[in-house]
Design an enzyme around this catalytic site. Sequence first.
Site, PDB file in Angstrom:
ATOM      1  CG  ASP A  10      -2.047   0.979   1.141  1.00 46.02           C
ATOM      2  OD1 ASP A  10      -2.109   1.719   0.141  1.00 46.02           O
ATOM      3  OD2 ASP A  10      -2.874   1.016   2.073  1.00 46.02           O
ATOM      4  CG  ASP A 104      -3.432   3.786  -3.516  1.00 49.56           C
ATOM      5  OD1 ASP A 104      -4.234   2.978  -4.026  1.00 49.56           O
ATOM      6  OD2 ASP A 104      -3.721   4.526  -2.572  1.00 49.56           O
ATOM      7  CD  GLU A 105      -5.507  -0.942  -1.816  1.00 45.30           C
ATOM      8  OE1 GLU A 105      -5.278  -1.804  -0.943  1.00 45.30           O
ATOM      9  OE2 GLU A 105      -6.473  -0.159  -1.762  1.00 45.30           O
TER      10      GLU A 105
END
Length: 370
Positions: A10, A104-105
């Site tokens: 993350d 983003d993850e």
Amino acid sequence: MFYRKIIHIDMDAFYASVEQRDNPQYRGKPLAVGRSEERGVVAAASYEARRYGIHSAMPSLKAKKLCPELIFVPGRMDYYKSVSAQIHEIFHEYTDIVEPIALDEAFLDVTENKREISLAVDIARAIKREIRDHIGLIASAGVSYNKFLAKIASDYRKPDGLCTIHPDKAQEFIEKLPIESFWGIGHVTARKMHKMGIHNGADLKSQTLPFLVHYFGKSGIIYYNFARGVDTRQVTPVRLRKSVGCERTYEKDLLTFEERAEQADILVDMLISRLEKACFKGHTLTLKIKFSDFVQKTKSITPSLILDSGTKKEIYDLTRQLLDDPALEGTKIRLLGLSLSNPVQEFVNTSQSQLTLDFGDDFSLSGKTL
């Protein structure tokens, strides 16, 4: 017993961190990505801004009241996508079993990995180091034997966190976990559980499966399994896109049907363009409405025909049908959204469908190696 080795990566305050990386004058200062005007909404907040209680989806005016020194910068989505692609190149140096969740993850299955590293925590540590050294950003990582626990672990010790939840310590961890931190349990469900005396994982585990299904439907099965550390979903590199949509927030509230219809027509044009680019076909058209008081509702319709970029007229007509609602008379609308879902092709394994995650310092665990 055989355990898979799952990592959840993350990126910490991704959009805001990219802006602070590229603009040294923003570093160490409260920063928000988004629009600062009256109708603006915070898309992302730096950790300096989060100390003031600012978070994504917060109205910009409220954010500025919480922190008058807050710096707003416009978002650069295409650029963030390119940075995300660089990060994913690093992931693929270790494994090709990578499941993107957002820019983003992502989840990674490193049970068998390209570098033949035995410990998943060493892989997570190496990925974090490469992202920092080569891209200039900070990531947090969680390691465990399933996706549920890996995701929770990644949220501990943020920012720049690294946490492993080992199989022999997982149940102890889960039983102490606040119910709000469980996958798929939002504020409304958490309040309902609190009224039932369910405050943590131990309370949840003490409930029977029939009880949870009675009060929470199919989600009750998920809660029952998670309370026991069970999550059988695999990390799936390729997932069928489930919907295509668009939405607009207006500078002035929409007050009349004519105003709403005009803006809905614009949304249809936007949707058709996105359907064409995505080659997406679906069955269900959904209209999203957010009122001036931020109350939100959705209305859906599933016609007998398949909808795609070639059924523009039908989508226009269906959108007008959804919009022609007497209950909307006299209301003030600040946002309209339109999406097509229920794709023509179904998931091969519907048990692997995704849930929204919302988790909130570290519970370091030791035991069997992962």
